[in-house]
Design a protein around this motif. Structure first.
Motif, short mmCIF file in Angstrom:
data_model
loop_
_atom_site.label_atom_id
_atom_site.label_comp_id
_atom_site.label_asym_id
_atom_site.label_seq_id
_atom_site.Cartn_x
_atom_site.Cartn_y
_atom_site.Cartn_z
N THR A 103 -1.32 5.54 1.24
CA THR A 103 -2.68 5.82 0.76
C THR A 103 -2.89 5.42 -0.69
N ASN A 104 -1.93 4.74 -1.28
CA ASN A 104 -2.03 4.31 -2.67
C ASN A 104 -3.13 3.27 -2.83
N ALA A 105 -4.04 3.49 -3.76
CA ALA A 105 -5.12 2.52 -3.99
C ALA A 105 -4.61 1.25 -4.65
N LYS A 106 -3.48 1.36 -5.36
CA LYS A 106 -2.87 0.21 -6.04
C LYS A 106 -1.37 0.24 -5.78
N ALA A 123 -2.31 -6.91 -4.17
CA ALA A 123 -3.43 -6.57 -3.29
C ALA A 123 -3.77 -5.09 -3.43
N PRO A 124 -5.05 -4.74 -3.37
CA PRO A 124 -5.39 -3.32 -3.39
C PRO A 124 -5.02 -2.65 -2.08
N GLY A 125 -4.83 -1.35 -2.14
CA GLY A 125 -4.71 -0.58 -0.91
C GLY A 125 -6.10 -0.31 -0.34
N SER A 126 -6.14 0.53 0.67
CA SER A 126 -7.42 0.91 1.27
C SER A 126 -7.35 2.36 1.71
N PRO A 127 -7.48 3.30 0.76
CA PRO A 127 -7.38 4.71 1.12
C PRO A 127 -8.37 5.14 2.20
N SER A 129 0.83 12.80 11.83
CA SER A 129 1.07 11.80 10.78
C SER A 129 1.02 12.48 9.42
N THR A 130 1.55 11.81 8.43
CA THR A 130 1.49 12.26 7.06
C THR A 130 0.95 11.11 6.21
N GLU A 131 0.71 11.38 4.94
CA GLU A 131 0.30 10.31 4.04
C GLU A 131 1.29 10.21 2.89
N ASP A 132 1.42 9.01 2.37
CA ASP A 132 2.33 8.76 1.26
C ASP A 132 1.57 8.02 0.16
N PRO A 133 1.20 8.73 -0.92
CA PRO A 133 0.44 8.09 -1.99
C PRO A 133 1.30 7.32 -2.99
N MET A 134 2.62 7.31 -2.79
CA MET A 134 3.52 6.68 -3.76
C MET A 134 4.17 5.40 -3.23
N VAL A 140 -4.67 -4.11 1.68
CA VAL A 140 -3.53 -4.00 2.57
C VAL A 140 -2.93 -2.60 2.42
N PHE A 141 -2.54 -1.99 3.52
CA PHE A 141 -1.77 -0.75 3.45
C PHE A 141 -0.81 -0.71 4.62
N GLN A 142 0.23 0.09 4.49
CA GLN A 142 1.28 0.13 5.49
C GLN A 142 1.21 1.39 6.35
N LEU A 143 1.67 1.23 7.58
CA LEU A 143 1.91 2.33 8.50
C LEU A 143 3.39 2.30 8.85
N SER A 144 4.06 3.43 8.73
CA SER A 144 5.49 3.46 8.97
C SER A 144 5.81 3.48 10.46
N LEU A 145 7.06 3.17 10.76
CA LEU A 145 7.64 3.47 12.05
C LEU A 145 8.09 4.93 12.04
N ARG A 146 8.08 5.55 13.20
CA ARG A 146 8.71 6.86 13.32
C ARG A 146 10.20 6.62 13.50
#
Length: 287
Positions: free
Chosen positions: A65-68, A89-93, A110-115, A137-143
């Motif tokens: 969820t990091n904007a940068k 690239a910027p994130g997209s919260p 799910s959870t969020e990771d701002p870092m 761009v933002f990432q989604l983790s694998l479980r």
């Protein structure tokens, strides 16, 4: 909104920081061209790209969820300049929040990771596809349990993003990822498993394709190609979001780096805005 669905992708992100290295292990030109072709294949700039990287695992699915987002140099033994690479690239919260909303609606925790920063499963292919770093761009983790059914369900839950001009990009190494047998010993296993992938992902759709992917360990040379499956499992999210739409070869090199069969795949048709499709070894063709 584009008024049309975007396809989903499962791409090979290659090894380490290869775009910043000369002649690293061999010829990367086909993979590079296929990644660079994605913007023209779409013909429209996505609102955001959610990248499911093989290099991020968490106890529950997590959304960046990091904007940068910063940089995460999750590789070792490369020249100093590869630890100074930037992909700003910027994130997209807001789109990340939409992902969590869809997951919650589907009963998926799910959870969020701002870092979290961009790992190389994200910044390497994104640098080639969108070198100006001008698309969020933002990432989604694998479980971390790497359960195929859970990841397929995530893809199915995220399918509405395709109608919202959000690109779902799964990033791994589809055909072969056994670091202990990289080189000629991996030639035949990579060919066997890659052939099964083509048969399954391109030759089948819907429930038949899903069932085969859920049982991927039964494929020829499956556990030789993927002793641990983190570089394959992102595919389940791309396939789940594809629903009943056909798969297509987006990149294929039967002699990648001089020994490996390697492929990337697209699921769903290209939008009418497309400027053509790409398969390594061919010129762009009309969609």
């Amino acid at each position: 909104m584009t008024g049309e669905r975007l396809p989903t992708y499962f791409i090979s992100h290659g090894g380490g920081p290869w775009p910043w290295l000369e002649n690293f292990m061999g010829d990367w030109s086909g993979l590079e061209a296929s990644l660079a072709a994605i913007p023209d294949e779409l013909g429209v700039t996505p609102k955001a790209i959610v990248c499911v990287s093989a290099h991020w695992e968490t106890p529950e699915f997590a959304v960046q969820t990091n904007a940068k987002p910063s940089m995460l140099y999750d590789y070792g033994g490369f020249p100093p300049h590869t630890y100074e690479v930037q992909y700003p690239a910027p994130g997209s919260p807001s789109t990340a929040a939409r992902v969590r909303e869809l997951l919650t609606d589907a009963g998926i925790a799910s959870t969020e990771d701002p870092m979290r920063g961009f790992d190389h499963g994200t910044f390497v292919p994104m640098h080639v596809s969108y070198p100006e770093a001008d698309v969020p761009v933002f990432q989604l983790s694998l479980r971390a349990d790497l359960d195929p059914a859970r990841h397929l369900a995530v893809g199915q839950a995220l399918a509405p993003l395709r109608d919202e001009n959000v690109l779902i990009l799964a990033s791994g190494f589809p055909s072969f990822h056994d670091l202990s047998t990289f080189g000629p010993p991996g030639r035949v296993p990579s060919q066997q498993f890659d052939g099964w992938l083509h048969e399954t992902l391109v030759g089948m759709v819907g429930e038949e394709r899903n069932a085969r992917m859920l049982d991927w360990e039964s494929a020829p040379a499956a556990r030789i190609a993927h002793p641990r499956e983190e570089h394959l499992i992102p595919m389940l999210i791309a396939v789940g979001a594809a629903e009943d739409e056909a798969g297509h070869v987006q990149f294929h090199d039967p002699d990648f780096l001089g020994w490996m069969s390697n492929s990337s795949f697209r699921f769903g048709d290209l939008p009418s805005t497309s400027k053509g499709s790409w398969v390594a070894g061919t010129a762009p063709a009309a969609a």
